[in-house]
Design a protein around this motif. Structure first.
Motif, mmCIF file in Angstrom:
data_model
loop_
_atom_site.group_PDB
_atom_site.id
_atom_site.type_symbol
_atom_site.label_atom_id
_atom_site.label_comp_id
_atom_site.label_asym_id
_atom_site.label_seq_id
_atom_site.Cartn_x
_atom_site.Cartn_y
_atom_site.Cartn_z
ATOM 1 N N LYS A 1 0.829 -1.207 0.000
ATOM 2 C CA LYS A 1 0.000 0.000 0.000
ATOM 3 C C LYS A 1 0.857 1.247 0.000
ATOM 4 O O LYS A 1 0.565 2.239 -0.681
ATOM 5 N N ASN A 2 1.912 1.229 0.794
ATOM 6 C CA ASN A 2 2.785 2.402 0.861
ATOM 7 C C ASN A 2 3.465 2.681 -0.474
ATOM 8 O O ASN A 2 3.593 3.831 -0.901
ATOM 9 N N ASP B 1 2.340 1.798 -3.362
ATOM 10 C CA ASP B 1 1.293 2.228 -4.288
ATOM 11 C C ASP B 1 1.048 3.729 -4.144
ATOM 12 O O ASP B 1 0.999 4.469 -5.139
ATOM 13 N N VAL B 2 0.913 4.189 -2.913
ATOM 14 C CA VAL B 2 0.673 5.621 -2.670
ATOM 15 C C VAL B 2 1.864 6.447 -3.134
ATOM 16 O O VAL B 2 1.704 7.486 -3.804
ATOM 17 N N ARG C 1 2.058 6.562 -7.020
ATOM 18 C CA ARG C 1 1.058 7.443 -7.624
ATOM 19 C C ARG C 1 1.407 8.912 -7.407
ATOM 20 O O ARG C 1 1.213 9.749 -8.300
ATOM 21 N N ALA C 2 1.929 9.237 -6.229
ATOM 22 C CA ALA C 2 2.317 10.613 -5.960
ATOM 23 C C ALA C 2 3.484 11.038 -6.845
ATOM 24 O O ALA C 2 3.523 12.151 -7.373
ATOM 25 N N ALA D 1 7.161 11.124 1.699
ATOM 26 C CA ALA D 1 6.321 10.449 0.700
ATOM 27 C C ALA D 1 7.166 9.711 -0.312
ATOM 28 O O ALA D 1 6.759 8.698 -0.855
ATOM 29 N N PRO E 1 8.848 5.670 1.271
ATOM 30 C CA PRO E 1 7.824 4.995 2.057
ATOM 31 C C PRO E 1 8.367 3.787 2.782
ATOM 32 O O PRO E 1 9.437 3.269 2.465
ATOM 33 N N ARG F 1 6.083 2.809 -10.012
ATOM 34 C CA ARG F 1 5.744 2.118 -8.766
ATOM 35 C C ARG F 1 6.697 0.940 -8.568
ATOM 36 O O ARG F 1 7.009 0.214 -9.511
#
Length: 469
Positions: free
Chosen positions: A260-261, A263-264, A267-268, A301, A304, A377
């Motif tokens: 999840k980290n 992925d975030v 995307r950022a 960010a 991660p 990613r």
């Protein structure tokens, strides 16, 4: 007063020139038929037939870069690779004949049920040696991951996990390519074939032995195509996939996971438009710029946590020997921006428009991002030991993975660990890099591909080391 003299009747001749010399004439040897101006100028220009021949045979690296186009990629690259096959073909390694290479692509290209895969060995001068795994996602396109150390082949390795960086969506015809240039290095076909998406561990364990045959027959997932299964697994961020290639062992299976980290963070990072590139200090010039050198507010960010939400058996571990080269895409992006000062304003504007289109869709021209792939990613790739036919045992207080029975192709044969009688790899095997690995179609090394494309003076990135433990 004297009168004015009248005009002379004739000019006074030069007394120093003999009269017979005044009678000389100059004669030029002229051919009977003198070509017109247009015809004579055409002698120095190529004929229409020669121009058609040149247009029919563009450079392979120009096609790969999008600077040239061909109508039939399969015919073009089939002819190119046919002339590039090493004779005699290197012994002790698997070979995919040209006819099989052609039929494999024909069966999957343009097919909504197609499941083509390719593993390219790419020796890039900036990013270094890495291996591109590409999986067909629709009739014309494929998703791609860049893997630094190649595919894992030892179930008991201390470094079972690999960083797999998600890259752009490619056109399916890129699966046909072997090429080279000074700016991109060498690219060869390490393995190719078809894939099968395996059910997730959770769904398979949930069904278990309690699921009757009638229930399994009506399983909705069994009616899906491999592309549809891959799309579902991709959205769940957990992909279990079996590769049916020419070189890889029978029953070879991989697990791809995206936390999840990650992925975030991915995307950022993809949402940021790289309109300006600023390098302050030494650390910002390398991979550290992508991890935390863009400002205080974005440092966390970009770095991660790497905790995995998958099972403990396949949780990713940081690679201590990965010194930032796993961020392959960042290196390629930095290299692409180096020559911006050397082009005209119009060319720079055209590049920016093209780059914006590619960034917006995360797909190269001609490809379709139907899977919602996100650039940069970082996935985690590992050997799916259970799906490869291994079971876990405890030996001398240590957990050891051993083959579950014989005859499944997972044991090393009489030819020793790493290959069988036909040259196909067996467990354990190790990817040894550009100086050792050859093309499964032409038998060429990376240096042979460079030489075949006329590349002179290429200097690759140093420091790549195979994973041998």
């Amino acid at each position: 007063m004297a009168t004015k003299r009248g005009p002379s009747p004739k000019l006074v001749g030069n007394p120093f020139i003999k009269k017979r010399n005044l009678e000389w004439t100059l004669t030029l040897d002229v051919p009977d038929s003198i070509p017109d101006t247009d015809e004579s100028s055409s002698l120095d220009e190529p004929t229409e037939q020669e121009l058609q021949t040149e247009e029919a045979d563009p450079d392979a690296s120009a096609i790969e870069a999008g600077d040239a186009k061909v109508e039939d990629h399969l015919t073009y690259f089939t002819g190119l690779l046919t002339k590039s096959i090493i004779s005699p073909f290197p012994s002790g390694m698997p070979r995919l004949p040209i006819e099989g290479y052609r039929k494999l692509y024909e069966a999957n290209s343009g097919n909504p049920k197609g499941a083509h895969f390719i593993i390219h060995q790419h020796d890039h001068p900036i990013a270094g040696t890495h291996y591109d795994l590409r999986l067909q996602i629709n009739e014309t396109s494929s998703a791609s991951w860049a893997i630094m150390y190649g595919l894992p082949g030892d179930p008991n390795s201390q470094r079972l996990n690999r960083n797999a960086t998600e890259t752009r969506i490619h056109c399916l015809w890129n699966h046909l390519i072997e090429t080279a240039s000074n700016s991109t290095g060498s690219l060869l076909i390490w393995d190719t074939g078809t894939y099968t998406v395996l059910p997730g561990r959770e769904s398979s364990s949930r069904r278990g032995d309690s699921t009757s045959e009638s229930e399994s027959d009506h399983d909705p997932s069994s009616e899906l195509t491999e592309q549809e299964k891959l799309h579902r697994a991709f959205q769940s961020r957990k992909i279990r996939i079996r590769l049916h290639g020419t070189r890889l062992p029978h029953n070879y299976a991989l697990s791809l996971r995206l936390t999840k980290n990650e992925d975030v963070a991915g995307r950022a990072k993809s949402a940021r438009t790289p309109t300006r590139r600023r390098r302050r200090g030494g650390p910002a010039q390398g991979g550290g710029a992508a991890r935390g050198g863009r400002g205080r507010g974005r440092a966390k960010a970009a770095e991660p946590e790497t905790t995995s939400d998958s099972d403990a058996d396949s949780s990713p571990d940081p690679d201590p020997d990965d010194d930032g080269r796993s961020e392959i895409v960042n290196a390629l992006a930095q290299e692409a921006g180096k020559g911006e000062e050397d082009v005209s304003a119009m060319e720079k504007e055209i590049r920016e428009l093209e780059d914006e289109q590619v960034r917006r869709t995360n797909a190269y021209p001609g490809a379709t991002n139907s899977i919602a792939s996100v650039h940069q990613r970082r996935w985690y790739l590992s050997l799916d030991r259970a799906a490869c036919g291994f079971v876990k045992h405890r030996r001398d207080g240590k957990v050891v993975w051993e083959p579950d029975g014989a005859g499944d192709g997972s044991k090393a044969g009489a030819h020793g660990a790493g290959e069988d009688a036909g040259g196909r790899l067996t467990f354990p095997f190790y990817v040894r890099g550009v100086e050792v690995e050859r093309s499964a179609v032409t038998g060429r090394l990376g240096a042979d591909v460079l030489r075949g494309e006329g590349v002179v003076g290429y200097v690759g990135r140093k420091g790549w080391r195979p994973v041998l433990k």
